[in-house]
Design an enzyme around this catalytic site. Structure first.
Site, PDB file in Angstrom:
ATOM      1  N   GLU A  98      10.455  -1.309  -7.123  1.00  0.00           N
ATOM      2  CA  GLU A  98      10.181  -2.133  -5.927  1.00  0.00           C
ATOM      3  C   GLU A  98      11.220  -3.218  -5.677  1.00  0.00           C
ATOM      4  O   GLU A  98      10.872  -4.354  -5.340  1.00  0.00           O
ATOM      5  CB  GLU A  98       8.781  -2.760  -6.033  1.00  0.00           C
ATOM      6  CG  GLU A  98       7.688  -1.728  -6.162  1.00  0.00           C
ATOM      7  CD  GLU A  98       6.275  -2.325  -6.177  1.00  0.00           C
ATOM      8  OE1 GLU A  98       6.144  -3.565  -6.216  1.00  0.00           O
ATOM      9  OE2 GLU A  98       5.304  -1.545  -6.156  1.00  0.00           O
ATOM     10  N   ASN A 112      12.108   3.487  -8.389  1.00  0.00           N
ATOM     11  CA  ASN A 112      10.751   3.738  -7.895  1.00  0.00           C
ATOM     12  C   ASN A 112      10.367   2.697  -6.844  1.00  0.00           C
ATOM     13  O   ASN A 112      10.619   1.500  -7.027  1.00  0.00           O
ATOM     14  CB  ASN A 112       9.788   3.630  -9.103  1.00  0.00           C
ATOM     15  CG  ASN A 112       8.394   4.155  -8.828  1.00  0.00           C
ATOM     16  OD1 ASN A 112       8.226   5.282  -8.376  1.00  0.00           O
ATOM     17  ND2 ASN A 112       7.379   3.343  -9.112  1.00  0.00           N
ATOM     18  N   HIS A 141       1.557   5.470  -1.867  1.00  0.00           N
ATOM     19  CA  HIS A 141       0.260   4.823  -1.631  1.00  0.00           C
ATOM     20  C   HIS A 141       0.020   4.886  -0.125  1.00  0.00           C
ATOM     21  O   HIS A 141       0.568   4.082   0.639  1.00  0.00           O
ATOM     22  CB  HIS A 141       0.294   3.361  -2.105  1.00  0.00           C
ATOM     23  CG  HIS A 141       0.488   3.220  -3.578  1.00  0.00           C
ATOM     24  ND1 HIS A 141      -0.437   3.677  -4.491  1.00  0.00           N
ATOM     25  CD2 HIS A 141       1.486   2.666  -4.304  1.00  0.00           C
ATOM     26  CE1 HIS A 141      -0.017   3.408  -5.723  1.00  0.00           C
ATOM     27  NE2 HIS A 141       1.158   2.814  -5.640  1.00  0.00           N
ATOM     28  N   GLU A 152       2.854   7.679  -7.682  1.00  0.00           N
ATOM     29  CA  GLU A 152       1.626   6.862  -7.737  1.00  0.00           C
ATOM     30  C   GLU A 152       0.671   7.249  -6.609  1.00  0.00           C
ATOM     31  O   GLU A 152       0.036   6.387  -5.983  1.00  0.00           O
ATOM     32  CB  GLU A 152       1.968   5.370  -7.637  1.00  0.00           C
ATOM     33  CG  GLU A 152       2.952   4.889  -8.693  1.00  0.00           C
ATOM     34  CD  GLU A 152       3.243   3.394  -8.641  1.00  0.00           C
ATOM     35  OE1 GLU A 152       2.524   2.644  -7.952  1.00  0.00           O
ATOM     36  OE2 GLU A 152       4.218   2.968  -9.299  1.00  0.00           O
ATOM     37  N   ASP A 190      -2.019   7.926  -4.042  1.00  0.00           N
ATOM     38  CA  ASP A 190      -3.427   7.704  -3.692  1.00  0.00           C
ATOM     39  C   ASP A 190      -3.500   7.522  -2.181  1.00  0.00           C
ATOM     40  O   ASP A 190      -2.531   7.081  -1.553  1.00  0.00           O
ATOM     41  CB  ASP A 190      -4.072   6.546  -4.471  1.00  0.00           C
ATOM     42  CG  ASP A 190      -3.320   5.223  -4.401  1.00  0.00           C
ATOM     43  OD1 ASP A 190      -2.462   5.047  -3.516  1.00  0.00           O
ATOM     44  OD2 ASP A 190      -3.606   4.357  -5.247  1.00  0.00           O
TER      45      ASP A 190
END
Ligand code: XIL
Length: 352
Positions: A176, A219, A256, A284, A286
């Site tokens: 990030e 990432n 996400h 990750e 979701d």
């Protein structure tokens, strides 16, 4: 095991002796290829698997989940973990605030528990994460001197990667680092502000020295839509690293998503990054309310890109999710498979 080795399981059609020999010479044969040559006429195509990890493995990919050390003693949780997944990421246990709470004093108990448990069961491990502005102890964010921060960052990278050398298939070296919004630039952080924008390169070079066997990933989130400035900023960084020989092997797309799922350009984004000569991974995943179609689109985007080597969902049951109340995962609070589970498995060619 090399996570990037493409198994030929889907192509177990009858082979001529010449083809078998050529495959053996190329080093790409598996034991099953030999079996196929012994009984070519009746060897069926690889069966459709009925779990996420097994089906992902049919194409040489992994299907992983974030895990929390404190939940491994829960029978329902561990049962699903070991049945469905062949890769794990520590949800919090490898972060800076968990591993180096004070300078030079390292804690590895919970991370070791996750790593040893996974490797003992034949599951692979992603390393998450080494250099990140968040979940960063105050003693690091308060450093104002470049020499000190440089040596602290290098020591943190080297200590974690050395402990797990040879055990981690991919490390999120930097997490990030890019700003949200339209700048396409690195965000403000102690690392950028004190070391300058070169901190990303410094981190990747230190990481390569510490564990040459791990894939080194950048990432981030909100880099799935190709035209977004943030996506373009990361793309320029990776392109520059590849052009100058700075070590980088993969880009992690956190994924996400809101209820709409991935942007329509997600597969294009994955393919464009892969064309730079890096692997891409969904790290990750979701999705708010977990619509089946949104999971189908996410998984398909990866399956359609040869260098998309695996998918990780960010938790097992909805009750395990960091997105409280959004029910974004593949299993409900009781551990039952949701429609999203069947969508993900089917999108990989498996059968629920
Ligand atoms: C989250 C964890 O799931 C939470 O338990 C924790 O409180 C905060 O971090 N991007 C990342 C992950 O890279 O490490 C974050 O995980 C979610 C967003």
């Amino acid at each position: 095991m090399n996570p990037h080795f493409r198994r030929t399981g889907r192509n177990r059609r009858p082979l001529s002796g010449v083809l078998v020999a050529a495959t053996l010479l190329a080093g790409g044969a598996t034991a099953t290829t030999g079996a196929a040559s012994a009984a070519p006429a009746i060897t069926p195509a690889a069966p459709k698997a009925s779990t996420l990890g097994a089906q992902a493995a049919q194409s040489g990919r992994y299907f992983g989940t974030a895990v929390a050390a404190g939940k491994l003693s829960n029978g329902v949780y561990a049962g699903i973990l070991d049945r469905e997944f062949n890769s794990v990421t520590a949800e919090n246990e490898m972060k800076w605030d968990a591993t180096e709470r004070s300078r030079g004093s390292f804690t590895f108990g919970p991370a070791d528990q996750i790593v040893n448990r996974a490797l003992g069961r034949g599951q692979r491990v992603r390393g998450h994460t080494l250099v990140w502005h968040s979940q960063l102890p105050g003693w690091v964010s308060g450093i104002g001197d470049a020499g000190t921060l440089r040596s602290v960052m290098r020591n943190h990278i080297t200590t974690l990667m050395s402990r797990y050398r040879g055990k981690i298939h991919s490390w999120d070296v930097v997490n990030e680092a890019f700003a949200d919004g339209g700048s396409g630039q690195l965000r403000s952080s102690v690392f950028r502000n004190v070391l300058g924008t070169g901190f990303v390169e410094e981190a990747f070079r230190a990481a390569r020295s510490a564990d040459p066997s791990a894939k080194l990933c950048y990432n981030d989130y909100s880099i799935e839509n190709w035209s977004d400035a943030k996506t373009q900023g990361v793309y320029r960084l990776v392109r520059d690293f590849k052009a100058r020989g700075v070590p980088i092997d993969c880009v992690g797309f956190q994924a996400h998503f809101g209820t709409g799922g991935p942007p329509g350009s997600f597969q294009t984004t994955l393919a464009n990054f892969a064309a730079l000569g890096v692997d891409v991974q969904i790290t990750e995943l979701d999705i708010a309310q977990a619509p089946a179609a949104a999971y189908t689109n996410s998984v398909r985007a990866c399956m359609n890109v040869a260098r998309c080597t695996g998918i990780t969902v960010w938790g097992i049951r909805d009750s395990d999710s960091w997105r409280v109340g959004q029910n974004p995962l593949l299993f409900d609070n009781n551990g039952n498979k949701k429609a999203a589970y069947r969508a993900a498995l089917t999108a990989m060619g498996g059968t629920p």
